[in-house]
Motif scaffolding. Structure first.
Motif, PDB file in Angstrom:
ATOM      1  N   ASN A 164      83.250  58.306  16.482  1.00  0.00           N
ATOM      2  CA  ASN A 164      82.285  57.343  17.006  1.00  0.00           C
ATOM      3  C   ASN A 164      81.228  58.057  17.851  1.00  0.00           C
ATOM      4  O   ASN A 164      81.555  58.885  18.703  1.00  0.00           O
ATOM      5  CB  ASN A 164      83.035  56.306  17.859  1.00  0.00           C
ATOM      6  CG  ASN A 164      82.170  55.147  18.300  1.00  0.00           C
ATOM      7  OD1 ASN A 164      80.990  55.292  18.578  1.00  0.00           O
ATOM      8  ND2 ASN A 164      82.786  53.980  18.380  1.00  0.00           N
ATOM      9  N   ASP A 165      79.962  57.719  17.628  1.00  0.00           N
ATOM     10  CA  ASP A 165      78.874  58.337  18.399  1.00  0.00           C
ATOM     11  C   ASP A 165      79.054  58.122  19.892  1.00  0.00           C
ATOM     12  O   ASP A 165      78.598  58.939  20.704  1.00  0.00           O
ATOM     13  CB  ASP A 165      77.523  57.768  17.957  1.00  0.00           C
ATOM     14  CG  ASP A 165      77.060  58.329  16.624  1.00  0.00           C
ATOM     15  OD1 ASP A 165      77.579  59.386  16.216  1.00  0.00           O
ATOM     16  OD2 ASP A 165      76.195  57.702  15.989  1.00  0.00           O
ATOM     17  N   ASN A 166      79.702  57.019  20.279  1.00  0.00           N
ATOM     18  CA  ASN A 166      79.870  56.694  21.694  1.00  0.00           C
ATOM     19  C   ASN A 166      81.133  57.285  22.304  1.00  0.00           C
ATOM     20  O   ASN A 166      81.363  57.121  23.506  1.00  0.00           O
ATOM     21  CB  ASN A 166      79.893  55.170  21.874  1.00  0.00           C
ATOM     22  CG  ASN A 166      78.592  54.517  21.463  1.00  0.00           C
ATOM     23  OD1 ASN A 166      77.516  55.043  21.718  1.00  0.00           O
ATOM     24  ND2 ASN A 166      78.685  53.366  20.806  1.00  0.00           N
ATOM     25  N   ALA A 167      81.955  57.951  21.491  1.00  0.00           N
ATOM     26  CA  ALA A 167      83.219  58.493  21.994  1.00  0.00           C
ATOM     27  C   ALA A 167      82.964  59.684  22.900  1.00  0.00           C
ATOM     28  O   ALA A 167      82.436  60.717  22.462  1.00  0.00           O
ATOM     29  CB  ALA A 167      84.122  58.892  20.834  1.00  0.00           C
ATOM     30  N   VAL A 168      83.320  59.526  24.171  1.00  0.00           N
ATOM     31  CA  VAL A 168      83.121  60.592  25.153  1.00  0.00           C
ATOM     32  C   VAL A 168      84.376  60.742  25.996  1.00  0.00           C
ATOM     33  O   VAL A 168      85.186  59.818  26.123  1.00  0.00           O
ATOM     34  CB  VAL A 168      81.925  60.296  26.082  1.00  0.00           C
ATOM     35  CG1 VAL A 168      80.623  60.247  25.301  1.00  0.00           C
ATOM     36  CG2 VAL A 168      82.134  58.994  26.858  1.00  0.00           C
ATOM     37  N   TRP A 169      84.519  61.909  26.586  1.00  0.00           N
ATOM     38  CA  TRP A 169      85.524  62.111  27.613  1.00  0.00           C
ATOM     39  C   TRP A 169      85.059  61.398  28.875  1.00  0.00           C
ATOM     40  O   TRP A 169      83.878  61.086  29.018  1.00  0.00           O
ATOM     41  CB  TRP A 169      85.738  63.600  27.867  1.00  0.00           C
ATOM     42  CG  TRP A 169      86.323  64.315  26.693  1.00  0.00           C
ATOM     43  CD1 TRP A 169      85.639  65.002  25.738  1.00  0.00           C
ATOM     44  CD2 TRP A 169      87.698  64.382  26.331  1.00  0.00           C
ATOM     45  NE1 TRP A 169      86.504  65.499  24.789  1.00  0.00           N
ATOM     46  CE2 TRP A 169      87.785  65.136  25.134  1.00  0.00           C
ATOM     47  CE3 TRP A 169      88.873  63.880  26.891  1.00  0.00           C
ATOM     48  CZ2 TRP A 169      88.995  65.387  24.503  1.00  0.00           C
ATOM     49  CZ3 TRP A 169      90.078  64.144  26.265  1.00  0.00           C
ATOM     50  CH2 TRP A 169      90.128  64.890  25.090  1.00  0.00           C
TER      51      TRP A 169
END
Length: 648
Positions: free
Chosen positions: A148-153
């Protein structure tokens, strides 16, 4: 949600560099010791729980066993409290063979996201909030992953291919120690004693894609049955790179370029940088970021008592329902009282007759779920011969010295198969099931397979092809005759090892002693709090008593029974078993998988790897005012959907 699969641990190699290996783990009490995992192979799902059957999926595209949309749009203040058992948390990197337990996995499940997770009955569920995957080629099997483009730590760093490149390198001993796979470096076999590198084994070229990319592909050597589970969660490569003194891009490119020397710079932090003194979290919590709905809370760890997670404000998916998720560390025997007192709101202890009675006495304030479990109890023989072994210190770490070991009396060079058969004839399996399990779960039967459960469709077919029922009934005279044939003088000391603190196992060993001592054995209860840290990996036992906790895997048993694999603690080796595993791990054809399973089970019975006992009855109890609690048959335990728990 994330999938806890066979993953990486690190080992000290002769050059002095720390390198990566892999391991899954067994289960004891309600936890998987250093190991979980991982994990029982199951090709069919367990029966649903009573609450599961009453709660159909709200989305036609989402199986009922998977997470359902329960209307959570924002995080509510407050806390929910759960215990996975007595084991304290032991570090952010929970996937070394020393730290992989259901205690740690229960925490990590909410701090690391993955493409898939296990539903309540072992169904493999897609985590579309994190990303997607698609098969782009059947021959060879090739799968494309898109994060997902929005997947962040939680520190804002994007989750990318970099994290999965590091994960692959962590499971690739041949990349890090050339000569391991080919056998040209015999010392490497000692280095990677606990390695199980399914990612590297079946995806030899690793993830393919551009550094920092949100997409990558993996190409399998075989049509691998568990291909959906090969790519799980990953540790944050950018944190590893920072402590290795290189940029995240340099570390990722080093993996793509097969630059092992650069990757080795990351190993020391990988090994030690995420393991902390009890109760002490790192000063910089950016070193322990989360890609899940919860993250570690500053000051939230009290050694021996509890660990608190707080909602991850940067989580890209459905937010956690309740701000704080608290894990309490409580012995099985104290869990019911803790639930009644309100110290915890959810428990899933191993059931005993007394425990079930205590729960029933609480009344309507507590909801009790019973269900079929994908966890099973067994006795495993030690096949190690006398010789030198690595010495371990009090914490289970190698000292660098070797010491003499007498090996086990059940090894082929000592009492061998005859003695193993004698022991199997005197173990009172039916008595153990009748006395300890049937009062809780009346339908429980002696389990006569390892790779399929009594409640699954092909169980009887597999058992009929593999086992003749000879050890179902105690035969002391037959045991005595076999001991005489083995030529071992009686009484024969047999050390039965297990993790202390489990009354059901204490009662099991007492029943075995009462029976087997009549045949000429002297059964010794050698339980120890650090059995899984020291005795099991070093071979300081004759029979190991524990359970494997499983989910929906088909091939994970290879790591337990095949020659030289990471969870083959007793050093068992059988060419027929190895060959059958090679068949099973190379086909997507269900019929061929079943035939290979029959071969595996028959060879394990013929050579008597060990003695299966029973499938665990699942019991979970929770505060009736707590919403959205759902029991599960899998190794993920009842906290699998804890981010949905909400106080009324």
């Amino acid at each position: 949600m994330k999938f806890r699969r066979t993953t990486a641990s690190l080992a000290l190699v002769l050059s002095g560099a720390l390198l990566l290996g892999a391991c899954t783990s067994p289960e004891e009490t309600t936890e998987t010791p250093a190991d979980t995992p991982a994990a029982t192979d199951t090709t069919q799902a367990a029966e649903p729980t009573e609450s599961e059957a009453a709660e159909p999926g709200t989305d036609a595209d989402v199986p009922a066993a998977c997470l359902q949309d329960v209307g959570i749009t924002a995080t509510q203040d407050g806390e929910v409290r759960y215990t996975a058992g007595p084991g304290d948390w032991s570090g952010y990197n929970s996937i070394t063979y020393k730290t992989y337990s259901t205690y740690n996995s229960a925490v990590a499940a909410h701090m690391f996201s993955s493409f898939v997770y296990f539903g309540t009955d072992g169904t493999i569920c897609d985590n579309k909030e994190f990303g997607s995957y698609e098969v782009i080629s059947d021959d060879p099997l090739e799968v494309k992953y898109t994060i997902n483009d929005n997947a962040v730590w939680s520190d804002g760093t994007p989750v990318t291919i970099n994290d999965y490149l590091m994960d692959w390198a962590a499971q690739n001993p041949e990349f890090l120690v050339p000569g391991y796979a080919s056998g040209e470096n015999p010392d490497a076999a000692v280095v990677f004693e606990h390695v199980s590198s399914s990612f590297a084994q079946y995806v030899p070229e690793g993830p393919q894609g551009e550094v920092d990319s949100k997409t990558f592909t993996v190409k399998f050597t075989n049509p691998y049955p568990d291909y959906k589970l090969t790519i799980g969660s990953a540790l944050p490569a950018h944190v590893i790179a920072k402590h290795a003194g290189v940029s995240p891009q340099e570390l990722a490119q080093a993996v793509l370029d097969r630059d092992a020397e650069t990757v080795k710079k990351a190993a020391e932090f990988w090994n030690t940088g995420w393991i902390y003194n009890p109760g002490e979290l790192p000063a910089d919590l950016n070193d322990v970021p989360s890609s899940g709905p919860y993250k570690l809370k500053a000051g939230g760890w009290t050694a021996g008592q509890s660990l608190t997670l707080e909602a991850n404000e940067n989580f890209f998916g459905t937010p956690a329902a309740t701000k704080n998720l608290i894990f309490r560390f409580i012995d099985d025997a104290q869990q019911v009282q803790s639930l009644q007192n309100g110290d915890v709101q959810v428990i899933q202890p191993q059931g005993t007759v007394d425990l079930v009675g205590q729960l029933n006495n609480i009344g309507d304030a507590v909801t009790v779920d019973t269900f079929s479990s994908l966890t099973w109890e067994h006795l495993d023989f030690n096949f190690r011969e006398a010789g030198k072994v690595d010495e371990l210190d009090a914490e289970g770490q190698p000292t660098g010295n070797q010491v003499d070991s007498p090996g086990s009396v059940f090894a082929d060079g000592q009492g061998g198969l005859k003695l193993r058969q004698a022991f199997a004839y005197c173990v009172p399996r039916q008595q153990i099931v009748d006395a300890l399990i049937k009062p809780i779960s009346p339908d429980t039967v002696i389990m006569n397979a390892r790779e399929v459960f009594p409640f699954q469709d092909h169980y009887q077919e597999v058992v009929d092809a593999a086992y003749g029922g000879e050890y179902d009934t105690v035969d002391i005279e037959k045991a005595k005759a076999l001991i005489a044939e083995a030529g071992i003088a009686t009484p024969i000391d047999i050390r039965v090892g297990y993790r202390s603190g489990n009354q059901r196992r204490t009662d099991t060993v007492a029943a075995i002693k009462a029976s087997c001592d009549q045949a000429g054995f002297n059964v010794q209860d050698t339980n120890d709090a650090k059995f899984f840290d020291i005795a099991l990996p070093s071979g300081d036992y004759d029979v190991a008593l524990f359970a494997w906790a499983g989910s929906g895997q088909i091939t994970s048993g290879e790591n337990i029974y095949a020659t030289g694999k990471g969870q083959n603690y007793g050093k068992y080796s059988n060419k027929d078993v190895d060959a059958a595993w090679s068949e099973l791990t190379a086909t997507l054809d269900t019929a061929k998988q079943i035939e290979a399973t029959k071969k595996i089970e028959k060879a394990l019975w013929d050579s008597l790897y060990g003695i299966p006992l029973y499938a665990h009855p699942g019991i979970a109890a929770y505060d009736s005012n707590l919403q959205n609690v759902r029991a599960t048959s899998t190794q993920d335990q009842i906290s699998w959907n804890a981010p949905q728990w909400l106080n009324s």
